[in-house]
Design a protein around this motif. Structure first.
Motif, mmCIF file in Angstrom:
data_model
loop_
_atom_site.group_PDB
_atom_site.id
_atom_site.type_symbol
_atom_site.label_atom_id
_atom_site.label_comp_id
_atom_site.label_asym_id
_atom_site.label_seq_id
_atom_site.Cartn_x
_atom_site.Cartn_y
_atom_site.Cartn_z
ATOM 1 N N LEU A 72 13.022 1.985 -22.527
ATOM 2 C CA LEU A 72 11.915 2.710 -23.142
ATOM 3 C C LEU A 72 10.575 2.016 -22.953
ATOM 4 O O LEU A 72 9.548 2.670 -22.779
ATOM 5 N N ASN A 73 10.560 0.707 -23.033
ATOM 6 C CA ASN A 73 9.293 -0.004 -22.916
ATOM 7 C C ASN A 73 9.554 -1.441 -22.487
ATOM 8 O O ASN A 73 9.868 -2.307 -23.297
ATOM 9 N N PRO A 99 10.828 22.511 -17.822
ATOM 10 C CA PRO A 99 10.869 21.653 -16.633
ATOM 11 C C PRO A 99 11.485 20.276 -16.886
ATOM 12 O O PRO A 99 11.897 19.620 -15.942
ATOM 13 N N ARG A 100 11.554 19.828 -18.123
ATOM 14 C CA ARG A 100 12.150 18.518 -18.383
ATOM 15 C C ARG A 100 13.565 18.638 -18.933
ATOM 16 O O ARG A 100 14.082 17.691 -19.522
ATOM 17 N N GLU A 155 0.810 -1.214 0.000
ATOM 18 C CA GLU A 155 0.000 0.000 0.000
ATOM 19 C C GLU A 155 0.845 1.266 0.000
ATOM 20 O O GLU A 155 0.566 2.223 -0.717
ATOM 21 N N ALA A 188 8.289 7.030 -6.345
ATOM 22 C CA ALA A 188 9.446 7.808 -6.784
ATOM 23 C C ALA A 188 10.364 8.110 -5.607
ATOM 24 O O ALA A 188 11.582 8.120 -5.751
ATOM 25 N N GLU A 238 7.676 -3.806 -21.368
ATOM 26 C CA GLU A 238 6.804 -4.896 -21.794
ATOM 27 C C GLU A 238 7.173 -5.374 -23.199
ATOM 28 O O GLU A 238 7.321 -6.568 -23.434
ATOM 29 N N SER A 254 3.869 9.001 -6.096
ATOM 30 C CA SER A 254 4.800 9.867 -5.392
ATOM 31 C C SER A 254 5.719 9.055 -4.481
ATOM 32 O O SER A 254 6.923 9.288 -4.450
ATOM 33 N N MET A 255 5.165 8.089 -3.768
ATOM 34 C CA MET A 255 6.015 7.307 -2.879
ATOM 35 C C MET A 255 6.897 6.341 -3.669
ATOM 36 O O MET A 255 8.016 6.052 -3.278
ATOM 37 N N ARG A 301 0.844 13.818 -19.573
ATOM 38 C CA ARG A 301 -0.030 13.393 -18.485
ATOM 39 C C ARG A 301 -1.083 12.451 -19.032
ATOM 40 O O ARG A 301 -1.781 12.760 -19.987
ATOM 41 N N ARG A 302 -1.153 11.281 -18.434
ATOM 42 C CA ARG A 302 -2.128 10.310 -18.922
ATOM 43 C C ARG A 302 -3.204 10.068 -17.895
ATOM 44 O O ARG A 302 -2.996 10.237 -16.710
ATOM 45 N N VAL A 303 -4.360 9.659 -18.383
ATOM 46 C CA VAL A 303 -5.474 9.403 -17.475
ATOM 47 C C VAL A 303 -5.647 7.902 -17.303
ATOM 48 O O VAL A 303 -5.624 7.183 -18.282
ATOM 49 N N SER A 358 1.923 2.165 -3.355
ATOM 50 C CA SER A 358 0.935 2.116 -4.421
ATOM 51 C C SER A 358 0.722 3.487 -5.064
ATOM 52 O O SER A 358 0.082 3.593 -6.082
ATOM 53 N N SER A 359 1.256 4.544 -4.451
ATOM 54 C CA SER A 359 1.107 5.853 -5.094
ATOM 55 C C SER A 359 2.377 6.218 -5.849
ATOM 56 O O SER A 359 3.475 5.852 -5.440
#
Lengths: 265, 237, 330, 303
Positions: free
Chosen positions: D185-186, D291-292, D93, D102, D188, D99-100, D301-303, D96-97
């Motif tokens: 890069l990917n 910023p990058r 848990e 990272a 999977e 931010s944590m 940003r993805r949903v 699971s976010s």
């Protein structure tokens, strides 16, 4: 566009880079009705939701809420406009209890502010909010889960919690993003009953690929394909539309207007 | 032959596959169709080792492959083209294709150049764009690239997930035709997942209809195409 | 959290604070001089660790620059005490304001950054701020620093409660501030703001859809966290000196270590972690009392062990000692 | 004019080393999504190993290569013992976010840094010691003028240039390099292509470890060696990586040289005390505008 329209969208066009994800889409949602958005994968259903909830910026198009023409809202302004949205992946806060999760749905209307919080004076507002959250949970049939963490719930239970969270702010317009996904037939039936009750309180827009379910509960159905509304009306009229059959089963009755290799998000 | 028995895959408490049993026969095209969310993609992802089944058996050439890692399953001759033109946009077309043959470098070094050439013959448009980044390709070209990436490993079984997604009908036809030809000429076994039922059943030998994680029909493709079940599964009547 | 009534949040926090204060006073009166100084240090650093708990544990933002905010609090206090002859009881609250302003500036930058970008930027800030001491030599007195301490209690205090030792006076100075910090931290965590910040930590997007303006809230978090760090830094400097060597980059890491070891999401975790970090050298010395270790080894052993503990906690149970309860479900 | 040349040369030589540090950070960031704050701790440790070997009578080059190897081995071990178990814990848990997820690996890497520094203190004491340079550190003479450019500077620049060329070729031209890029890069698609992603990720840690050890070996002759001397190098290297774009190797090199020049010119024309303020200024300026980073890819940003 009458005064009583809950939500109305016209000429909505969304582009991602060179791709046109939505192309001149319209949508009218009357109060106390359920509107279903269906269509194959990648047809642009969720993009409509994202446009309404401020997660993507439309290239053009108009939105009116409660008959009033508005700017496209920013995501944190939705509640002010009386709009609530659930997320496809449910989107519960994993580190908050179920009760706290539901309370989050109406936090900004709780009447508390940072200074009150700092001095511990928001107890009254909290208690009120808590009661509302418990009511919402009870309504969604999830009262006994209040003190659990989202990680301890089954999937259908998390769906109930996310509905409770969306409802606590007493929205006028409710956007449900694939609410039936991952549910078994039993839960789907229960859920459909829940939504029919809910209709008394607000207008509901549902993005869903479970066509059966949409057919059973929707007053109006919009069918999207390749970013366009290809059919709209009651489910009974829509499902007789050859264009819809083609979109779903893939008979080549398609317009064929898409250039070779063009694709859609 | 790929044999699946009573396969159950869960995501947390969501049951995505609920006791699926089916077979993909040698050198035939088997298609798995069904509405969105029926569990089609999960089925392929479980076969290729990206998801772990909660129970059930998957046997490939008589050997169980449950519990193996995706990178090992590829080595057994099962190549998976996941949903959504799965290529790496930041790599060139050539790099994307040769990525699929990296693991064969030691044993089959001489064959790799040949395999790459075959891909370019299959999809000549990719040859023209060899040096371009995959991200600059159109959707259809990316799908061709994803298939080439899988085929260059010389699989015996190709798992193809919704090649039609977001593509114009003409392009879909072209891609499906290529796969069909390949199957008929080389004896490749294909397991094709499609939302686009009519197209898929048009080329397939056999069709499996999934709804809510369960098999509701498992018949020769032509038979299934005429079946009422089909429309019901998609449109609910 | 059950049975909330009006104003019960303040009441609950007050009870916590009261119990904390009483226990600390009892411990302070029983300890010998050395342990009294250690206890004062625990109280001071506890406030700093709370700043990390709020920022990282509650709102999910990683800052490696809390030491710099401590320096802001320390220098402000020292300058006011030396240049304007203010009492520490006035200087410290004023210095919290300056730390809060620094937090505001940092927060505005932080609202645009996330993850490693934020961590690295705050690290550079932690490094750059102390060099100001040499840049503005006449004000900050360079590497030499500004000597300040808690001084002696006023006459009325000594007359009423008797003359306390210097170490005990350190506790008496630190304890009210630690208690106030605890009270405010407890209020925030029990109320809507704490919940909103945790929501941002867990899912920024969902928080936004629930009406939370997360950019603005992140700035609030930084301001609150900075005032805690500033307060801690002010008291930390009053142990004798305010100078660049007192607020090194490693101080930020010590705070982070304490917060993680104890449990990064709770107040009790912050306290447990602070005790571990402060007392670890003593415990090691006691445990290894029979071995004669060279100075070279004994100097670095506490740092080695606390670092290893940090790694172990992160790999085995990232929720820390006090976090087991929160952590047990999947 | 002479000051300008001196600043330019010194900036180039420093910039080369910062580029190397930044490259090490970028390789791990791309490969594993982690900023490794322990990187220069590993470099410090392996430079100590080299120093010990050289003081005990071995040649500079024995120490040099052993240090590179040690850096690589430490990088690999760190991945296997700490980072891989941590990434397998994603379902808990706390993690699971986003931010944590990272924050926690960063905290782990700080723990590793602390442990390495303490261990170095125990093994080799905390006093600064010198570290030999394989080339002369006096400026070249040009007629009667002493140029502000030494044989060692030349050595540093050419070695870094060589390293950059070799790593570029390795990533662009070899199969393993392709496998590593694909994994970064990917994951999977990489797995489905038969690439053993765990191994390639460990390899990124190893290469990054070797690159940063090289940076350590090249910077210590001018800055001396102690458990903490390389902290500042890491911070500058990190800034360089962020300025250039954390996910871009070319950006790392660009950022390295920008920072080298900034530091050098501030030192020569202003005062060394302003170095960190100027680094901070450069960092904030770049982050506010891009910023990058300069060559970084856009964050979607993805949903």
């Amino acid at each position: 566009m009458s005064e009583s329209t809950g939500l109305s969208i016209s000429h909505l066009t969304v582009k991602f880079g060179g791709l046109t994800a939505l192309d001149d889409v319209f949508l009218d949602v009357a109060p106390n009705t359920i509107v279903g958005l269906i269509g194959p994968n990648g047809a642009g259903k969720t993009t409509i939701f994202n446009s309404i909830s401020g997660l993507v910026t439309p290239a053009s198009g108009e939105i009116s809420i409660h008959g009033k023409k508005m700017k496209w809202p920013a995501s944190h302004q939705l509640a002010e406009f009386g709009i609530s949205r659930t997320l496809q992946g449910v989107g519960l806060f994993s580190g908050l209890t179920v009760l706290e999760n539901v309370m989050m749905g109406a936090d900004i209307t709780s009447g508390s502010n940072f200074l009150k919080d700092l001095f511990g004076l928001s107890g009254k507002a909290e208690a009120k909010l808590r009661r509302r959250a418990l009511d919402a949970l009870a309504w969604a049939g999830a009262l006994d889960m209040a003190e659990k963490m989202p990680g301890q719930l089954t999937y259908p239970e998390t769906k109930r919690v996310s509905i409770a969270r969306a409802l606590i702010s007493q929205p006028k317009i409710l956007l449900l993003d694939e609410p039936a996904a991952g549910l078994g037939q039993d839960d789907i039936d229960k859920f459909a009953a829940l939504l029919k009750q809910l209709k008394q309180r607000c207008a509901i827009i549902i993005v869903e690929h479970h066509v059966d379910f949409i057919g059973a509960i929707s007053d109006q159905v919009y069918v999207l394909n390749f970013g366009k509304v290809i059919s709209s009306g009651t489910f009974d009229t829509v499902k007789r539309d050859p264009a819809v059959l083609a979109a779903y089963l893939g008979t080549s009755a398609q317009s064929g207007s898409d250039a070779l290799g063009g694709d859609h998000a | 032959m790929l044999k699946i028995e009573n396969l159950v895959t869960k995501f947390g408490s969501v049951v995505a596959l609920d006791g699926v049993s089916m077979t993909a026969h040698e050198s035939k095209i088997t298609t798995v169709i069904g509405a969105n969310g029926a569990g089609k993609s999960t089925l392929l992802r479980t076969i290729s080792g990206l998801e772990h089944p909660a129970q059930g058996a998957i046997t490939w050439q008589g050997e169980s492959i449950v519990g193996r890692r995706p990178e090992d399953i590829v080595r057994l001759g099962i190549a998976h083209v996941p949903e959504g033109h799965a290529v790496i946009s930041e790599l060139s077309v050539e790099e994307n294709i040769s990525m699929g043959s990296l693991f064969r470098r030691r044993k089959f070094k001489s064959d790799i150049a040949k395999a790459m050439d075959e891909m370019y013959q299959l999809f000549p448009r990719l040859q023209e764009r060899r040096k371009q980044l995959a991200g600059t390709l159109s959707g259809g070209e990316r799908q061709m690239l994803a298939i080439s990436r899988a085929l260059v490993s010389r699989p015996q079984l190709l798992l193809l997930d919704e090649p039609s997604l977001g593509l114009a009908p003409l392009v879909v036809e072209q891609i499906i035709d290529s796969v069909n030809t390949l199957c008929r000429t080389t004896g490749l076994t294909v397991l094709l997942v499609e939302q686009n039922a009519n197209t898929a059943l048009g080329v397939a030998d056999h069709g499996v209809l999934l709804a809510l994680g369960k098999v509701v029909a498992d018949r020769p493709a032509a038979e299934l195409k005429a079946d009422e079940n089909l429309r019901a599964a998609y449109l609910g009547y | 959290m059950s049975n909330l009534k009006a104003h019960s949040i303040a009441r609950k926090s007050l009870i916590r604070t009261f119990l904390f204060t009483v226990v600390m006073l009892i411990l302070g009166s029983r300890f010998d001089a050395y342990n009294q100084a250690q206890l004062a240090l625990v109280l001071i650093l506890f406030i700093g660790v709370l700043s990390v708990t709020i920022l990282t544990g509650i709102s999910g933002q990683l800052s490696l620059g809390q030491g710099a905010l401590m320096a802001v609090g320390g220098y402000s206090t020292a300058l006011m005490m030396i240049n304007y002859k203010l009492s520490l009881w006035i200087a410290i609250p004023l210095s919290i304001i300056s730390a809060g302003i620094a937090g505001l500036l940092l927060g505005v930058a932080a609202a645009r950054l996330s993850g490693p970008y934020l961590a690295g930027t705050t690290l550079v800030i932690a490094l750059a701020i102390p060099t100001l001491a040499n840049r503005f030599m006449s004000v900050f007195k360079g590497d030499e620093g500004l000597p300040v301490d808690v001084g002696y209690p006023p006459a009325w205090f000594s007359n009423t409660f008797g003359e306390p030792s210097y170490e005990k006076w350190q506790i008496y100075v630190a304890l009210p501030f630690a208690a106030i910090a605890l009270f405010f931290a407890s209020n925030i965590l029990l109320s809507r703001s704490g919940r909103m910040w945790r929501a941002i930590r867990d899912n920024e997007l969902a928080a936004s859809l629930n009406g939370v303006n997360y950019s603005r809230q992140k700035i609030y978090v930084f301001i609150v966290s900075a005032t805690f760090a500033g307060l801690s830094g002010a008291l930390y400097g009053l142990r004798g000196l305010v100078g660049p060597s007192v607020y090194p980059v490693s101080l930020s890491l010590t705070l982070l270590t304490a917060a993680v070891l104890g449990g990064i999401r709770s107040i009790s975790g912050a306290f447990i972690g602070t005790v571990i970090v402060v007392y670890l050298p003593d415990w090691i010395e006691k445990a290894l009392g029979n071995f004669s270790l060279s100075e070279q080894v004994s100097n670095f052993l506490p740092a080695l062990i606390s670092s290893l503990l940090l790694i172990l906690v992160v790999v085995i149970n990232p929720a820390g000692v006090a976090g087991t309860r929160l952590h047990k479900h999947k | 004019m002479n000051t300008f040349l001196a600043a330019l040369f010194s900036g180039t030589s420093r910039g080369a080393i910062f580029a190397l540090v930044a490259l090490g950070l970028v390789i791990v960031w791309r490969g594993a999504g982690i900023v490794n704050f322990a990187q220069m701790g590993q470099a410090m440790f392996s430079t100590y190993i080299a120093s010990t070997l050289i003081t005990n009578g071995n040649s500079y080059w024995v120490g040099f290569f052993v240090a590179l190897f040690a850096g690589a081995a430490m990088g690999a071990l760190l991945d296997i013992l700490v980072m891989r178990p941590l990434s397998n814990k994603k379902k808990t848990e706390l993690l699971s976010s986003d931010s944590m997820r990272a924050a926690v690996p960063v905290i782990a890497s700080l723990g590793i840094l602390g442990a390495l520094q303490a261990l170095a203190g125990i093994l080799w004491a905390a006093e600064e010691r010198g570290f030999p340079a394989p080339a002369k550190q006096e400026g070249f003479t040009f007629g009667s003028n002493v140029m502000p450019f030494t044989a060692f500077d030349l050595f540093v620049i050419s070695l870094v240039a060589l390293t950059l060329v070799i790593t570029t070729l390795f990533f662009k031209k070899t199969g393993i390099g392709l496998a590593m890029r694909a994994t970064a890069l990917n994951q999977e698609v990489a797995k489905l292509s038969g690439i053993r992603t765990n191994r390639t990720r460990t390899l990124s840690w190893a290469i990054s470890g070797a690159a940063s050890s090289l940076a350590g070996l090249l910077i210590t002759p001018t800055s001396n060696l102690s458990p903490n001397t390389l902290d500042l190098v890491l911070i500058v290297g990190f800034t360089a990586a962020v300025v250039g774009g954390l996910d871009s190797p070319a950006g790392a090199v660009l950022g390295g040289f920008i920072l080298g020049m900034v530091i050098s010119f501030v030192t020569f024309y202003d005062t060394p005390e302003d170095v960190f303020l100027s680094i901070l200024a450069v960092l904030l300026l770049v982050l506010l505008i891009r910023p990058r980073g300069i060559l970084g890819s856009k964050d979607v940003r993805r949903v």
